[in-house]
Design a protein around this motif. Structure first.
Motif, PDB file in Angstrom:
ATOM      1  N   GLY A 132       0.825  -1.206   0.000  1.00 61.24           N
ATOM      2  CA  GLY A 132       0.000   0.000   0.000  1.00 61.24           C
ATOM      3  C   GLY A 132       0.851   1.244   0.000  1.00 61.24           C
ATOM      4  O   GLY A 132       2.085   1.184  -0.110  1.00 61.24           O
ATOM      5  N   SER A 133       0.190   2.379   0.126  1.00 62.98           N
ATOM      6  CA  SER A 133       0.883   3.657   0.098  1.00 62.98           C
ATOM      7  C   SER A 133       0.272   4.610   1.110  1.00 62.98           C
ATOM      8  O   SER A 133      -0.953   4.700   1.225  1.00 62.98           O
ATOM      9  N   VAL A 134       1.136   5.314   1.824  1.00 63.91           N
ATOM     10  CA  VAL A 134       0.721   6.312   2.804  1.00 63.91           C
ATOM     11  C   VAL A 134       1.365   7.633   2.396  1.00 63.91           C
ATOM     12  O   VAL A 134       2.554   7.682   2.073  1.00 63.91           O
ATOM     13  N   LEU A 135       0.581   8.696   2.405  1.00 63.26           N
ATOM     14  CA  LEU A 135       1.096  10.002   2.010  1.00 63.26           C
ATOM     15  C   LEU A 135       0.653  11.055   2.999  1.00 63.26           C
ATOM     16  O   LEU A 135      -0.508  11.099   3.404  1.00 63.26           O
ATOM     17  N   THR A 136       1.595  11.923   3.404  1.00 66.08           N
ATOM     18  CA  THR A 136       1.286  13.042   4.285  1.00 66.08           C
ATOM     19  C   THR A 136       1.683  14.342   3.601  1.00 66.08           C
ATOM     20  O   THR A 136       2.417  14.345   2.608  1.00 66.08           O
ATOM     21  N   MET A 137       1.198  15.449   4.139  1.00 65.89           N
ATOM     22  CA  MET A 137       1.442  16.762   3.551  1.00 65.89           C
ATOM     23  C   MET A 137       2.401  17.581   4.416  1.00 65.89           C
ATOM     24  O   MET A 137       2.204  17.700   5.628  1.00 65.89           O
ATOM     25  N   SER A 138       3.409  18.163   3.773  1.00 63.42           N
ATOM     26  CA  SER A 138       4.376  18.964   4.508  1.00 63.42           C
ATOM     27  C   SER A 138       4.546  20.321   3.829  1.00 63.42           C
ATOM     28  O   SER A 138       3.783  20.689   2.925  1.00 63.42           O
ATOM     29  N   PHE A 139       5.556  21.058   4.274  1.00 66.91           N
ATOM     30  CA  PHE A 139       5.810  22.400   3.746  1.00 66.91           C
ATOM     31  C   PHE A 139       7.278  22.732   3.965  1.00 66.91           C
ATOM     32  O   PHE A 139       7.927  22.230   4.892  1.00 66.91           O
ATOM     33  N   TYR A 140       7.792  23.604   3.122  1.00 69.27           N
ATOM     34  CA  TYR A 140       9.193  24.033   3.117  1.00 69.27           C
ATOM     35  C   TYR A 140       9.674  24.539   4.478  1.00 69.27           C
ATOM     36  O   TYR A 140      10.859  24.456   4.808  1.00 69.27           O
ATOM     37  N   GLY A 141       8.758  25.046   5.298  1.00 65.02           N
ATOM     38  CA  GLY A 141       9.121  25.533   6.630  1.00 65.02           C
ATOM     39  C   GLY A 141       9.632  24.445   7.550  1.00 65.02           C
ATOM     40  O   GLY A 141      10.097  24.731   8.659  1.00 65.02           O
ATOM     41  N   SER A 142       9.580  23.192   7.111  1.00 65.27           N
ATOM     42  CA  SER A 142      10.129  22.091   7.910  1.00 65.27           C
ATOM     43  C   SER A 142      11.648  22.109   7.935  1.00 65.27           C
ATOM     44  O   SER A 142      12.270  21.575   8.857  1.00 65.27           O
ATOM     45  N   GLU A 143      12.262  22.702   6.926  1.00 63.09           N
ATOM     46  CA  GLU A 143      13.728  22.668   6.831  1.00 63.09           C
ATOM     47  C   GLU A 143      14.379  24.044   6.811  1.00 63.09           C
ATOM     48  O   GLU A 143      15.576  24.161   7.085  1.00 63.09           O
ATOM     49  N   LYS A 144      13.612  25.070   6.462  1.00 65.74           N
ATOM     50  CA  LYS A 144      14.107  26.441   6.469  1.00 65.74           C
ATOM     51  C   LYS A 144      13.185  27.291   7.323  1.00 65.74           C
ATOM     52  O   LYS A 144      11.997  27.005   7.452  1.00 65.74           O
ATOM     53  N   VAL A 145      13.732  28.350   7.894  1.00 70.56           N
ATOM     54  CA  VAL A 145      12.907  29.248   8.696  1.00 70.56           C
ATOM     55  C   VAL A 145      12.065  30.116   7.766  1.00 70.56           C
ATOM     56  O   VAL A 145      12.599  30.863   6.945  1.00 70.56           O
ATOM     57  N   PRO A 172       9.251  -3.585   4.298  1.00 69.32           N
ATOM     58  CA  PRO A 172       9.233  -5.035   4.068  1.00 69.32           C
ATOM     59  C   PRO A 172       7.851  -5.597   3.753  1.00 69.32           C
ATOM     60  O   PRO A 172       7.741  -6.697   3.197  1.00 69.32           O
ATOM     61  N   LYS A 173       6.802  -4.861   4.088  1.00 71.70           N
ATOM     62  CA  LYS A 173       5.441  -5.282   3.763  1.00 71.70           C
ATOM     63  C   LYS A 173       4.933  -4.601   2.483  1.00 71.70           C
ATOM     64  O   LYS A 173       3.732  -4.627   2.195  1.00 71.70           O
ATOM     65  N   ALA A 174       5.855  -4.000   1.754  1.00 74.14           N
ATOM     66  CA  ALA A 174       5.535  -3.314   0.500  1.00 74.14           C
ATOM     67  C   ALA A 174       4.591  -2.135   0.725  1.00 74.14           C
ATOM     68  O   ALA A 174       3.801  -1.779  -0.150  1.00 74.14           O
ATOM     69  N   ILE A 175       4.687  -1.530   1.902  1.00 74.07           N
ATOM     70  CA  ILE A 175       3.923  -0.324   2.194  1.00 74.07           C
ATOM     71  C   ILE A 175       4.860   0.873   2.075  1.00 74.07           C
ATOM     72  O   ILE A 175       5.870   0.946   2.786  1.00 74.07           O
ATOM     73  N   ARG A 176       4.538   1.766   1.168  1.00 75.80           N
ATOM     74  CA  ARG A 176       5.369   2.942   0.936  1.00 75.80           C
ATOM     75  C   ARG A 176       4.830   4.127   1.730  1.00 75.80           C
ATOM     76  O   ARG A 176       3.618   4.254   1.927  1.00 75.80           O
ATOM     77  N   VAL A 177       5.740   4.990   2.185  1.00 78.18           N
ATOM     78  CA  VAL A 177       5.337   6.172   2.945  1.00 78.18           C
ATOM     79  C   VAL A 177       6.139   7.364   2.420  1.00 78.18           C
ATOM     80  O   VAL A 177       7.368   7.321   2.371  1.00 78.18           O
ATOM     81  N   ASN A 178       5.432   8.412   2.016  1.00 75.92           N
ATOM     82  CA  ASN A 178       6.079   9.597   1.472  1.00 75.92           C
ATOM     83  C   ASN A 178       5.402  10.864   1.996  1.00 75.92           C
ATOM     84  O   ASN A 178       4.322  10.815   2.590  1.00 75.92           O
ATOM     85  N   ALA A 179       6.067  11.993   1.753  1.00 79.39           N
ATOM     86  CA  ALA A 179       5.501  13.310   2.092  1.00 79.39           C
ATOM     87  C   ALA A 179       5.493  14.171   0.847  1.00 79.39           C
ATOM     88  O   ALA A 179       6.424  14.118   0.033  1.00 79.39           O
ATOM     89  N   LEU A 180       4.452  14.949   0.693  1.00 82.06           N
ATOM     90  CA  LEU A 180       4.344  15.897  -0.400  1.00 82.06           C
ATOM     91  C   LEU A 180       4.496  17.292   0.197  1.00 82.06           C
ATOM     92  O   LEU A 180       3.689  17.713   1.024  1.00 82.06           O
ATOM     93  N   SER A 181       5.556  17.980  -0.198  1.00 85.61           N
ATOM     94  CA  SER A 181       5.812  19.319   0.320  1.00 85.61           C
ATOM     95  C   SER A 181       5.353  20.333  -0.721  1.00 85.61           C
ATOM     96  O   SER A 181       5.942  20.454  -1.797  1.00 85.61           O
ATOM     97  N   THR A 182       4.279  21.034  -0.394  1.00 83.17           N
ATOM     98  CA  THR A 182       3.688  21.950  -1.365  1.00 83.17           C
ATOM     99  C   THR A 182       4.201  23.369  -1.174  1.00 83.17           C
ATOM    100  O   THR A 182       4.687  23.734  -0.101  1.00 83.17           O
ATOM    101  N   GLY A 183       4.079  24.143  -2.207  1.00 78.02           N
ATOM    102  CA  GLY A 183       4.291  25.568  -2.055  1.00 78.02           C
ATOM    103  C   GLY A 183       3.107  26.156  -1.309  1.00 78.02           C
ATOM    104  O   GLY A 183       2.132  25.459  -1.004  1.00 78.02           O
ATOM    105  N   PRO A 184       3.138  27.439  -0.972  1.00 84.17           N
ATOM    106  CA  PRO A 184       2.006  28.051  -0.281  1.00 84.17           C
ATOM    107  C   PRO A 184       0.760  28.020  -1.152  1.00 84.17           C
ATOM    108  O   PRO A 184       0.792  28.397  -2.321  1.00 84.17           O
ATOM    109  N   VAL A 185      -0.316  27.513  -0.596  1.00 81.49           N
ATOM    110  CA  VAL A 185      -1.599  27.433  -1.291  1.00 81.49           C
ATOM    111  C   VAL A 185      -2.631  28.120  -0.408  1.00 81.49           C
ATOM    112  O   VAL A 185      -2.661  27.897   0.811  1.00 81.49           O
ATOM    113  N   LYS A 186      -3.493  28.914  -0.993  1.00 78.56           N
ATOM    114  CA  LYS A 186      -4.449  29.696  -0.203  1.00 78.56           C
ATOM    115  C   LYS A 186      -5.622  28.824   0.226  1.00 78.56           C
ATOM    116  O   LYS A 186      -6.704  28.861  -0.354  1.00 78.56           O
TER     117      LYS A 186
END
Length: 248
Positions: A132-145, A172-186
């Motif tokens: 399966g696949s798991v996806l979360t949402m992030s933002f550039y502020g995680s790595e830069k101020v 090992p269970k073929a479950i993928r996990v990723n993050a999508l880091s978006t630009g600012p969206v209103k």
């Protein structure tokens, strides 16, 4: 594909862009609404895309979370993907300095925005019997101020780190996990950040593509990452921000 969407709030939210793109790919969807305030905004959207399962889910309520996954188990018997698109911090802590963050505010922000991903992944794991696949949402502020992003910066950094550890453990269970880091969206949620209009203007001017991303473009990227076409991508933070992150 059968998937659970957590974090749909209204037709301006990132999750809505994802829902539309996933539906266009033929996905069967389970959609949750956070509380009675959100329900009138979410249920019509869920109905519009023919969601088979529509349930309440406050991620801080373990009973509700268990019930959601039990309904999925009984209805579908499996789960192919999970979209985690939620973030929250108390207003006083969000608008103040990280230095002045209260213990309670920091704990709530981390629990709702970060540890909820871990809890959801733990519940989803037994249902992803064929991977399966798991996806979360992030933002550039995680790595830069990023001015005005404040407490959510450390919280998103923890979220991305958690994503990588989950990817290693569930791989090992073929479950993928990723993050999508978006630009600012209103989105309505983002409008609660201080200086957000300035941030959007700066991003549009400075990004190599000189434009802001839309919820539809975020949705297209999410649908790809949640599909089998991305079956060899895991543990990654993928940027959908018109290239803004490369500017440092």
């Amino acid at each position: 594909m059968k998937g659970l969407i957590v974090g749909l709030a209204n037709d301006q939210s990132l999750a809505w862009g994802c829902v539309q793109a996933l539906k266009a790919q033929g996905a069967e969807l389970a959609i949750t609404w956070q509380n009675d305030k959100a329900r009138p905004h979410v249920e019509p959207l869920a109905k519009a895309v023919g969601a088979e399962i529509v349930l309440p889910l406050d991620v801080r309520d373990p009973v509700q979370m268990a019930e959601v996954f039990e309904v999925i188990r009984q209805s579908w018997g499996q789960l192919d993907f999970l979209l985690h698109s939620i973030a929250y911090a108390p207003k006083d802590d969000l608008h103040g300095r990280v230095t002045d963050t209260s213990v309670e505010g920091f704990t709530i922000a981390m629990d709702v925005s970060c540890h909820s991903l871990i809890r959801l992944a733990r519940q989803a794991e037994p249902l992803m019997t064929g991977g399966g696949s798991v996806l979360t949402m992030s933002f550039y502020g995680s790595e830069k101020v990023v001015p005005g992003y404040n407490l959510m910066g450390p919280v998103k950094a923890a979220l991305e780190s958690s994503m990588r550890y989950l990817a290693a453990e569930l791989g090992p269970k073929a479950i993928r996990v990723n993050a999508l880091s978006t630009g600012p969206v209103k989105t309505r949620a983002a409008s609660g950040l201080s200086h957000f209009d300035v941030l959007m203007e700066k991003a549009a001017d400075a990004a190599p593509l000189h434009q802001l991303v839309t919820i539809e473009q975020v949705g297209e990227a999410a649908a790809f990452l949640l599909s089998d076409k991305a079956r060899f991508i895991t543990g990654q933070t993928i940027y959908v921000d018109s290239g803004y992150n490369i500017l440092g």
